[in-house]
Design a protein around this motif. Sequence first.
Motif, short mmCIF file in Angstrom:
data_model
loop_
_atom_site.label_atom_id
_atom_site.label_comp_id
_atom_site.label_asym_id
_atom_site.label_seq_id
_atom_site.Cartn_x
_atom_site.Cartn_y
_atom_site.Cartn_z
N GLU A 103 0.88 -1.35 -0.13
CA GLU A 103 -0.20 -0.07 -0.02
C GLU A 103 0.75 1.25 -0.09
OE1 GLU A 103 -3.50 2.10 2.73
OE2 GLU A 103 -2.44 0.67 3.57
N ARG A 104 1.80 1.15 0.91
CA ARG A 104 2.64 2.57 0.90
C ARG A 104 3.42 2.59 -0.37
NH1 ARG A 104 5.39 1.17 5.33
NH2 ARG A 104 7.37 0.29 4.31
N GLU A 105 3.97 1.66 -1.02
CA GLU A 105 4.61 1.69 -2.25
C GLU A 105 4.01 2.12 -3.18
OE1 GLU A 105 7.94 1.82 -2.71
OE2 GLU A 105 8.01 1.65 -0.19
N ALA A 106 2.72 1.69 -3.37
CA ALA A 106 1.55 2.09 -4.46
C ALA A 106 1.32 3.60 -4.38
CB ALA A 106 0.34 1.23 -4.14
N HIS A 107 1.27 4.03 -3.09
CA HIS A 107 0.84 5.49 -2.92
C HIS A 107 1.86 6.38 -3.64
CE1 HIS A 107 -2.58 4.77 0.01
NE2 HIS A 107 -2.81 4.65 -1.03
N LYS A 108 3.28 5.99 -3.13
CA LYS A 108 4.37 6.46 -3.39
C LYS A 108 4.41 6.74 -5.08
CE LYS A 108 7.83 5.40 0.16
NZ LYS A 108 9.04 4.86 0.24
N GLU A 109 4.24 5.81 -5.76
CA GLU A 109 4.48 5.91 -7.05
C GLU A 109 3.00 6.46 -7.76
OE1 GLU A 109 6.91 5.59 -9.11
OE2 GLU A 109 8.38 4.79 -7.50
N ASN A 110 2.03 6.99 -6.87
CA ASN A 110 0.54 7.37 -7.35
C ASN A 110 0.03 6.27 -8.15
OD1 ASN A 110 -0.85 9.65 -7.28
ND2 ASN A 110 -0.32 10.40 -9.37
N CYS A 111 0.01 5.17 -7.60
CA CYS A 111 -0.83 4.05 -8.05
C CYS A 111 -2.03 3.83 -7.21
CB CYS A 111 -0.01 2.64 -8.13
SG CYS A 111 1.39 2.78 -9.36
N PHE A 112 -2.87 3.01 -7.92
CA PHE A 112 -4.29 2.72 -6.91
C PHE A 112 -4.00 1.59 -6.19
CE2 PHE A 112 -5.51 5.08 -10.78
CZ PHE A 112 -6.27 6.16 -10.19
N PHE A 113 -4.69 1.47 -4.89
CA PHE A 113 -4.67 0.22 -4.18
C PHE A 113 -5.83 -0.21 -3.81
CE2 PHE A 113 -4.19 -1.46 0.14
CZ PHE A 113 -3.21 -2.41 -0.02
N VAL A 114 -6.07 -1.54 -3.77
CA VAL A 114 -7.34 -2.26 -3.09
C VAL A 114 -6.88 -3.23 -2.12
CG1 VAL A 114 -9.33 -3.63 -3.73
CG2 VAL A 114 -8.20 -2.01 -5.64
N ARG A 115 -7.50 -3.21 -0.99
CA ARG A 115 -7.30 -4.08 0.21
C ARG A 115 -8.24 -5.12 0.19
NH1 ARG A 115 -3.55 -2.57 4.24
NH2 ARG A 115 -3.00 -4.63 5.27
N ILE A 116 -7.80 -6.42 0.18
CA ILE A 116 -8.68 -7.53 -0.10
C ILE A 116 -8.45 -8.66 0.76
CG2 ILE A 116 -8.63 -7.52 -2.64
CD1 ILE A 116 -6.64 -9.68 -2.87
N ASP A 117 -7.37 -8.55 1.75
CA ASP A 117 -6.92 -9.39 2.80
C ASP A 117 -8.11 -9.61 3.87
OD1 ASP A 117 -6.72 -6.56 4.25
OD2 ASP A 117 -4.71 -7.31 4.81
N GLN A 118 -9.24 -8.66 3.86
CA GLN A 118 -10.30 -8.75 4.92
C GLN A 118 -11.08 -10.05 4.45
OE1 GLN A 118 -9.84 -6.44 2.85
NE2 GLN A 118 -11.72 -5.81 1.84
#
Length: 587
Positions: A528-543
């Motif tokens: 998540e942190r690296e995605a935000h750094k590179e201005n990419c989108f992130f989806v949390r699915i581990d829940q």
Amino acid sequence: MWKVGHKKYIMKTNRKTKVCSILNILLMFTCLSIYGQDMTGQKAGSSDIVLGAYYFDGWTGTTFHITDKLKSQYPVREPIWGWATSTQPIVDAQISKAAEAGLGFFAFDWYFKDGTDNYPLNHALSLYRSSPNKDRLQFCLMVANHNPYYIQPDNWGDVSQIWLKLFKDKQYLKVDGKPLLIFFEVSSLVDKFGSTEAVKKAFAQLKEASIKAGLKGVSIAACVYNNAANLHQAEACGFDVLTGYNYHSDGLAKDREVTPIDSMSTAEVRVWNGIKTKSHLPYMPCITLNWDPRPWRADTVKVPRFSGYSMSSVYHAVHAARKWISENTQRTPREKIAVMYAWNENGEGGWLTPSKIAGDSLLSGVKKSLSFSLKANGQTNNIRDVRNVLILGNSITRHAPSPGLGWFGDWGMAASEKEKDYVHDLIRRFKEVNPSVHFHIKTIVDFERSYWNYDFSALDSLAMIKPDLIILHIGENVPSKKLGEKPFGPYYGKLLHFFISGNTDVKIICTSSFWSWEQQQKISDIIEREAHKENCFFVRIDQLSSDSSAMAIGKFKNHGVAIHPSDAGMKAMADLIWQKISDVYIK
């Protein structure tokens, strides 16, 4: 904004919610260069919206809002000028900072009590009006009509006269040619006036008085929720426009104290669409940038909040509002206004002001998002224009037959058939709206298992196709024992940069790991942190894996196979990824 007596949990139970350790904060706020030309006032960044922010003035130093806890434990929120910002030079500077980032207006939280508006909480409004920079930024009022600052029949005449004087200011923001007046609560107006009919009559009196004063009337807006009863009450009162103050409760996960900020923009679009569906009134999107009110809560209380607030999350939140307005021009005022929570809700974690630690990074997110054209290289960011989609993954994406494991498929493990894995579910959904799209699927388990010496030339042929969209689902095979010796983050970032460097228009959607145990959550947090750094989108699915039915337990003898997503788990993965695709692209 904090109600006297408690911390502004208004409208029954909901209202606002953020942050982490100083080390993570510093990582989150890694500064990137500012894009685009200098922008001021309503002509800023892009011509497709007028973007503003709520301004809360709890920062005179004479109220209780600058708490010891805020000062000692949340230094990243401290403005570059210090905590007390209600002085003329500092307000002048804030106007300039906001205008240069592309904001078009401040919506000042406004308070009235005991027959007067002469309160420290209104001081910044006076300083704005006397500022030599005020021509760079418009303004309007957000009437904070909650306890104890109720607006009611016995003070309606007094407040109306104050408002009429402010409406005549040439910098006052207008909707449909009329000054915009926003109310924080609908319910308290009805309670104090006694009925929706009485509120409607009071509104009519204000509009009539404004016309007599030489104005065209008043555009009266209500802060509302995605709730049919609330919306119908607003309509019955005679409100002209709808908006919100923040929607943090819609984005927070119900079963956890900390929720990734990425879920907020996704949830917020659902709120906007819900309001659009339930009411005929035009809607101005309210953007909830963040929520973390721990500085104003006791240490003994668990505080639901977001994590991951950053320049990137601001960028995506503003982008979502611009996209929504572009798709709903008939359901929003012709001025195409959106308002952010908030410019300086420092105590609640929603702030944009330049800070001593983060600098201008949050404002850079606003400026970059406004500068980004919803049209790129002559083509719209429409899902129908997508030609090539690249999906990179591991065994959840595709696993060849392995009889020794009891796995005989050649698709995503452990779906019962090809059409039921998440990849082919996404392909089906994509093809329904864009039959010409091409998909390229590749597993990169080798990268997961030995990321520190991965040969990126293995991906050259995929980079050459210049994908419009990349869906990146990895993480499950990263050796957790190596994380201390070989930090995963820089190598994941290198993977993202590999595709971005030669294809700056590519959009990348990164997912967390499917599994939610502790070591996997650490890897997901890194992603998540690296995605935000590179201005990419992130989806949390581990829940998803917290529900055993999302895994194929009992359907395979081999445990390693059985803990992969079941058909239900694959569909839930596809649902979450498709929702993000829907947020990114115009349909």
